[in-house]
Scaffold this motif. Structure first.
Motif, mmCIF file in Angstrom:
data_model
loop_
_atom_site.group_PDB
_atom_site.id
_atom_site.type_symbol
_atom_site.label_atom_id
_atom_site.label_comp_id
_atom_site.label_asym_id
_atom_site.label_seq_id
_atom_site.Cartn_x
_atom_site.Cartn_y
_atom_site.Cartn_z
ATOM 1 N N SER A 6 -3.677 -16.246 13.128
ATOM 2 C CA SER A 6 -3.302 -14.827 13.060
ATOM 3 C C SER A 6 -3.730 -14.144 11.767
ATOM 4 N N ASN A 7 -4.160 -14.919 10.754
ATOM 5 C CA ASN A 7 -4.723 -14.240 9.580
ATOM 6 C C ASN A 7 -6.143 -13.763 9.874
ATOM 7 N N ALA A 8 -6.755 -14.325 10.922
ATOM 8 C CA ALA A 8 -8.079 -13.828 11.334
ATOM 9 C C ALA A 8 -7.915 -12.533 12.114
ATOM 10 N N CYS A 68 -11.769 0.411 9.194
ATOM 11 C CA CYS A 68 -11.305 -0.985 9.087
ATOM 12 C C CYS A 68 -10.826 -1.227 7.658
ATOM 13 N N GLY A 69 -10.323 -2.431 7.422
ATOM 14 C CA GLY A 69 -9.878 -2.765 6.076
ATOM 15 C C GLY A 69 -11.049 -2.850 5.100
ATOM 16 N N THR A 70 -12.152 -3.396 5.571
ATOM 17 C CA THR A 70 -13.340 -3.509 4.720
ATOM 18 C C THR A 70 -13.763 -2.124 4.238
ATOM 19 N N ALA A 72 -11.840 0.501 3.874
ATOM 20 C CA ALA A 72 -10.875 0.991 2.880
ATOM 21 C C ALA A 72 -11.205 0.401 1.502
ATOM 22 N N ASN A 73 -11.462 -0.908 1.463
ATOM 23 C CA ASN A 73 -11.818 -1.541 0.184
ATOM 24 C C ASN A 73 -13.086 -0.929 -0.406
ATOM 25 N N ASN A 74 -14.115 -0.808 0.438
ATOM 26 C CA ASN A 74 -15.390 -0.250 -0.042
ATOM 27 C C ASN A 74 -15.208 1.176 -0.553
ATOM 28 N N SER A 98 -14.178 -11.418 0.746
ATOM 29 C CA SER A 98 -15.571 -10.962 0.561
ATOM 30 C C SER A 98 -15.684 -9.437 0.598
ATOM 31 N N ALA A 99 -14.725 -8.760 1.216
ATOM 32 C CA ALA A 99 -14.772 -7.291 1.265
ATOM 33 C C ALA A 99 -14.505 -6.669 -0.106
ATOM 34 N N ILE A 100 -14.102 -7.467 -1.072
ATOM 35 C CA ILE A 100 -14.020 -7.030 -2.474
ATOM 36 C C ILE A 100 -15.158 -7.677 -3.263
ATOM 37 N N LEU A 144 -6.812 -6.335 -7.283
ATOM 38 C CA LEU A 144 -6.224 -7.658 -7.023
ATOM 39 C C LEU A 144 -5.601 -7.664 -5.636
ATOM 40 N N MET A 145 -5.879 -8.726 -4.860
ATOM 41 C CA MET A 145 -5.273 -8.782 -3.518
ATOM 42 C C MET A 145 -3.769 -9.016 -3.621
ATOM 43 N N TRP A 146 -3.036 -8.485 -2.644
ATOM 44 C CA TRP A 146 -1.566 -8.664 -2.649
ATOM 45 C C TRP A 146 -1.227 -10.076 -2.166
ATOM 46 N N ASN A 148 -3.158 -13.687 -0.380
ATOM 47 C CA ASN A 148 -4.451 -14.294 -0.087
ATOM 48 C C ASN A 148 -4.583 -14.643 1.397
ATOM 49 N N ASN A 149 -5.758 -14.377 1.949
ATOM 50 C CA ASN A 149 -5.968 -14.581 3.380
ATOM 51 C C ASN A 149 -6.033 -16.059 3.773
ATOM 52 N N GLU A 150 -6.426 -16.946 2.857
ATOM 53 C CA GLU A 150 -6.508 -18.375 3.215
ATOM 54 C C GLU A 150 -5.179 -19.078 3.038
ATOM 55 N N THR A 173 -5.119 -2.461 -4.809
ATOM 56 C CA THR A 173 -4.796 -3.753 -4.204
ATOM 57 C C THR A 173 -5.277 -3.804 -2.764
ATOM 58 N N ASP A 174 -5.945 -4.915 -2.435
ATOM 59 C CA ASP A 174 -6.279 -5.225 -1.046
ATOM 60 C C ASP A 174 -5.016 -5.875 -0.478
ATOM 61 N N ALA A 175 -4.233 -5.057 0.235
ATOM 62 C CA ALA A 175 -2.936 -5.549 0.746
ATOM 63 C C ALA A 175 -3.035 -5.911 2.223
ATOM 64 N N ILE A 176 -4.264 -6.201 2.670
ATOM 65 C CA ILE A 176 -4.530 -6.390 4.097
ATOM 66 C C ILE A 176 -3.770 -7.570 4.694
ATOM 67 N N GLN A 177 -3.552 -8.627 3.898
ATOM 68 C CA GLN A 177 -2.803 -9.773 4.438
ATOM 69 C C GLN A 177 -1.320 -9.695 4.106
ATOM 70 N N ALA A 178 -0.912 -8.617 3.472
ATOM 71 C CA ALA A 178 0.500 -8.492 3.095
ATOM 72 C C ALA A 178 1.224 -7.455 3.946
ATOM 73 N N ILE A 196 -5.322 -1.235 3.892
ATOM 74 C CA ILE A 196 -4.560 -1.730 5.049
ATOM 75 C C ILE A 196 -5.547 -1.984 6.187
ATOM 76 N N SER A 197 -5.282 -3.009 6.992
ATOM 77 C CA SER A 197 -6.089 -3.235 8.193
ATOM 78 C C SER A 197 -5.169 -3.453 9.392
ATOM 79 N N GLY A 198 -5.413 -2.700 10.467
ATOM 80 C CA GLY A 198 -4.518 -2.727 11.620
ATOM 81 C C GLY A 198 -4.471 -4.054 12.355
ATOM 82 N N HIS A 199 -5.634 -4.710 12.500
ATOM 83 C CA HIS A 199 -5.650 -5.878 13.397
ATOM 84 C C HIS A 199 -4.963 -7.104 12.830
ATOM 85 N N LYS A 200 -4.501 -7.013 11.579
ATOM 86 C CA LYS A 200 -3.745 -8.135 11.018
ATOM 87 C C LYS A 200 -2.278 -8.053 11.408
ATOM 88 N N PHE A 201 -1.858 -6.901 11.962
ATOM 89 C CA PHE A 201 -0.439 -6.816 12.362
ATOM 90 C C PHE A 201 -0.262 -6.092 13.705
HETATM 91 C C1 LIG Z 1 -7.692 -9.982 2.418
HETATM 92 C C2 LIG Z 1 -8.605 -9.303 3.392
HETATM 93 N N1 LIG Z 1 -9.318 -8.236 2.987
HETATM 94 C C3 LIG Z 1 -10.145 -7.586 3.820
HETATM 95 C C4 LIG Z 1 -10.313 -7.988 5.123
HETATM 96 C C5 LIG Z 1 -11.222 -7.215 6.034
HETATM 97 O O1 LIG Z 1 -10.477 -6.421 6.941
HETATM 98 P P1 LIG Z 1 -11.184 -5.863 8.260
HETATM 99 O O2 LIG Z 1 -11.403 -7.032 9.166
HETATM 100 O O3 LIG Z 1 -10.224 -4.863 8.837
HETATM 101 O O4 LIG Z 1 -12.449 -5.214 7.847
HETATM 102 C C6 LIG Z 1 -9.620 -9.109 5.579
HETATM 103 C C7 LIG Z 1 -9.836 -9.628 6.958
HETATM 104 O O5 LIG Z 1 -9.971 -10.814 7.163
HETATM 105 C C8 LIG Z 1 -8.751 -9.783 4.701
HETATM 106 O O6 LIG Z 1 -8.065 -10.873 5.084
#
Ligand SMILES: Cc1ncc(COP(=O)(O)O)c(C=O)c1O
Length: 393
Positions: A6-8, A68-70, A72-74, A98-100, A144-146, A148-150, A173-178, A196-201
């Motif tokens: 589900s983190n994917a 997407c979240g990517t 937002a980061n970009n 990698s999106a950062i 700094l990410m909130w 970590n995705n791994e 902050t990349d808070a996508i996994q938080a 923020i990224s929608g598909h993570k929640f």
């Molecule tokens: C920490 C983190 N940042 C960015 C992304 C990218 O988000 P998106 O898939 O919405 O582009 C992900 C997605 O795996 C992520 O886990």
């Protein structure tokens, strides 16, 4: 299939789908249109903005929808880089997504100096090194990410943010996994920008949002029709935005209700079964600082790539790192940053649950994992980790 990745990504929540459907059929109007039907769609977007804002403690006017979240980061990082004046240093961490990291690499080609701060063996930021880096002369911004995705490890974000604020360095902050998984509140942790990224929640893929603290300057990446107050032009992805809003509302009520205690209980149950029944299993990362849904486990003498193939055969989907790095031929940069050997990095699995994971699935998955580990250890002779075939995050 037992889905433990589900983190994917996550499945769209049925209530989210239901909320979206009208906007994929009869409510097809352009929210910028002047007639009533268009204005109603616009109103639905504004409601979604309120829902997302509430989830992160923001004002609705500080939320801008993205693709997407990517994105937002970009958008945030390039905006900050464009407006940094003479400041040419960027402070980040070694464990970013990698999106950062790829944006930072690109900015380094444009003359920026990237200062990547390390983490301890528990996967948490080295705050002393962070403070030193942020307080250097000429820092353009810090990111700094909130969480970590791994590993699911939640970073000392309040402290890192406070250090940046006291140095007057803009902080993203990349808070996508938080977001949606743990309490995220920009009133308590006063970040300047947040992704923020929608598909993570449980919202659909291909929709995200950025929080931009009110009053801050922003240089948009996409220019055009001036949607999203000019911060992100392009006709809105209405149905997905509505879905993001609904998912935010659902996750907020789960967080308010029990802070995902049910998910954490299942994650802990899985870990306990594996630790009790298998030798040579270790939890990666500081257990007290994890998102409720993530387990990251090292299986000694067991190559993760082989484990994943066996688990796939048994009908269990999980990963060894982030989905977008699957198959890359190097050990995870996150685990290397935590000081793990290549062997340990290459024998670790990421198991990530969602609100839909059941106890029955956890128990079945545990049996499959035990069977797969025992089989691989027999084949690999108990000591040989084998060739490096890597997945990272
Ligand atoms: C920490 C983190 N940042 C960015 C992304 C990218 O988000 P998106 O898939 O919405 O582009 C992900 C997605 O795996 C992520 O886990």
């Amino acid at each position: 299939m037992i889905y433990l990745d589900s983190n994917a990504t996550t499945q769209v929540h049925p209530e989210v789908l239901e909320a979206m459907l009208p906007y994929l059929s009869d409510q097809c109007y352009n929210p910028s249109s002047g007639y009533r039907a268009g204005k109603q769609v616009k109103q639905a977007i504004e409601q979604a903005r309120e829902q997302v804002a509430r989830l992160v403690g923001a004002d609705a006017r500080e939320i801008y929808f993205t693709g997407c979240g990517t994105e937002a980061n970009n958008a945030v990082l390039y905006s900050l880089a464009d407006m940094c004046g003479e400041n040419r240093r960027i402070v980040t961490s070694e464990i970013e997504h990698s999106a950062i990291l790829r944006v930072c690499e690109h900015l380094s080609e444009r003359g920026f100096i990237i200062d990547k701060v390390g983490v301890d063996s528990g996967g948490r930021l080295d705050l002393v090194a962070w403070e030193k880096a942020v307080k250097e002369d000429g820092v353009a911004f810090a990111t700094l990410m909130w969480a970590n995705n791994e590993t699911g490890i939640i970073q000392p974000i309040a402290e890192a943010c406070e250090i940046a604020r006291s140095a007057k360095v803009p902080f993203h902050t990349d808070a996508i996994q938080a977001v949606g998984k743990t309490a995220v509140d920009v009133r308590e942790v006063p970040v300047d920008f947040l992704s923020i990224s929608g598909h993570k929640f449980h919202a659909p893929k291909g929709v995200g949002a950025m929080y931009v603290r009110s009053g801050l300057r922003f240089n948009p990446m996409l220019r055009g029709g001036g949607q999203e107050s000019g911060f992100r032009s392009g006709t809105e992805n209405v149905a997905s935005i509505i879905g993001l809003g609904k998912a935010a509302e659902i996750m907020q009520s789960k967080l308010d209700h029990d802070d995902h205690a049910g998910v954490a209980k299942l994650r802990d149950r899985l870990e306990k079964i594996l630790l009790d029944r298998l030798k040579g299993v270790e939890i990666n990362g500081a257990v007290e600082h994890r998102a409720a849904n993530t387990a990251h486990l090292a299986f000694e003498h067991c190559e993760a790539s082989g484990l994943l193939i066996l688990l796939d055969e048994y009908g269990v989907a999980c990963s060894a790192g982030s989905a977008c790095m699957t198959g890359k031929q190097q050990p995870s940069h996150v685990q290397k940053a935590m000081g793990f050997s290549n062997e340990r990095a290459n024998s670790s699995l990421r198991i990530s649950l969602s609100i839909f994971t059941s106890e029955e699935e956890i128990d079945q998955a545990a049996e499959h994992i035990i069977k797969a580990v025992e089989k691989l250890r027999r084949v690999q002779g108990g000591g040989n980790v084998g060739p490096v075939v890597i997945y990272t995050g």
